[in-house]
Design an enzyme around this catalytic site. Sequence first.
Site, PDB file in Angstrom:
ATOM      1  N   HIS A 334       0.830  -1.211   0.000  1.00 35.02           N
ATOM      2  CA  HIS A 334       0.000   0.000   0.000  1.00 35.02           C
ATOM      3  C   HIS A 334       0.860   1.254   0.000  1.00 35.02           C
ATOM      4  O   HIS A 334       0.514   2.259  -0.626  1.00 35.02           O
ATOM      5  CB  HIS A 334      -0.931  -0.006   1.217  1.00 35.02           C
ATOM      6  CG  HIS A 334      -1.973   1.063   1.201  1.00 35.02           C
ATOM      7  ND1 HIS A 334      -1.832   2.254   1.872  1.00 35.02           N
ATOM      8  CD2 HIS A 334      -3.194   1.116   0.589  1.00 35.02           C
ATOM      9  CE1 HIS A 334      -2.904   2.993   1.689  1.00 35.02           C
ATOM     10  NE2 HIS A 334      -3.755   2.337   0.912  1.00 35.02           N
ATOM     11  N   CYS A 335       2.000   1.184   0.677  1.00 36.70           N
ATOM     12  CA  CYS A 335       2.881   2.355   0.805  1.00 36.70           C
ATOM     13  C   CYS A 335       3.533   2.755  -0.513  1.00 36.70           C
ATOM     14  O   CYS A 335       3.885   3.924  -0.700  1.00 36.70           O
ATOM     15  CB  CYS A 335       3.985   2.080   1.821  1.00 36.70           C
ATOM     16  SG  CYS A 335       3.414   1.571   3.440  1.00 36.70           S
ATOM     17  N   ILE A 336       3.721   1.805  -1.416  1.00 43.31           N
ATOM     18  CA  ILE A 336       4.450   2.098  -2.655  1.00 43.31           C
ATOM     19  C   ILE A 336       3.508   2.334  -3.835  1.00 43.31           C
ATOM     20  O   ILE A 336       3.953   2.412  -4.980  1.00 43.31           O
ATOM     21  CB  ILE A 336       5.463   0.990  -2.989  1.00 43.31           C
ATOM     22  CG1 ILE A 336       4.765  -0.316  -3.377  1.00 43.31           C
ATOM     23  CG2 ILE A 336       6.415   0.767  -1.828  1.00 43.31           C
ATOM     24  CD1 ILE A 336       5.724  -1.396  -3.894  1.00 43.31           C
TER      25      ILE A 336
END
Length: 348
Positions: A334-336
């Site tokens: 999700h962060c990338i």
Amino acid sequence: MNMNTAPKQYGFYMPAEWYPHERCWMAWPCHHETWSKIGLDKAKMAYARVAKAIAQFEPVTLLVNPGDEDSAENLCKGHNIEIISLPINDSWTRDTGATFLINNERQLAGVDWIHNAWGGNYADCSLDNLIASHLIKYTEAQYFHAPLVMEGGSFHVDGEGTILTSKECLLNSNRNPHLSQQEIEQYLINYLGAERIIWLNMGLIGDETDGHVDEIATFIAPGKVLCLITKDKEDPNYHRLQENFEILKSSKDARGRTFEVYTVEQPPATYLNGERLTLSYINFYMANQGIVMPAFGYESFDRLAYQLFVQIFPGYQITQIDALDVFSGGGGIHCITQQQPKSHKLVE
């Protein structure tokens, strides 16, 4: 046209992640310090796995530092992935990319938050602080500048008026020390087009982002949330995760619904170079008709998480990929990634 007023005043709001996407934005690994545990080559292969998995379901646009296009093309070419050259410091588009909004006419807008490298964790984030404005210009979206230090991984929305976030991150003195909780709430409501904020307390132990919510809880459908837990009472995350679970069980969303709370167990504590990795099945990407979720090499935990996702995401194809290398950099799938919702062009 630039607007100095907040998006909500003009009917814009951030849609839920299950709203149809135009594309997914990612950035190619380039920061040696971030990837010192595994090296840039392994990081690039890990990102390529994520990009190709998402590209099964929707187009991916990949930001690549000038001069590094060859490695991106070699690992990603021909997989519904577009490559754009852009100078960047790091590769976390959830936090550095624009937060995209829509209105009832399905016109597109983007919020450009202030980025300070997660409270000053890295010396230079000047290029990353420009990514959001580049994305907004590229997509021809309406531009909104938010005078607030904020990362996209620090909040979730249900697209129906509710925001989910954590006190550990948003009230941290290394973000917006001059603002009260009430003032931060008002900014979020005005810039995400929402009505109600649910505050969880603490994120995962050792999270260098200071407790981003996208590691601990997320909306999965209207009135439904997924929450990370551990059954190991000796784990230092046990009490903080249990507290978050209790908050969600007793909370109501902006439409007055009591949440249906699902739980997924965190994998066993995993260390790399003496540091515990912040592993979480919550940190996944919801694409068009597809979910790309992590596996960590713990067969029983990975399998149970996969089976849960099959249950709670009916109609979605669940793709589980080895993501340990991604998490070694301090974040997850999700962060990338950063979704861009489907929209119509603004009428001039």
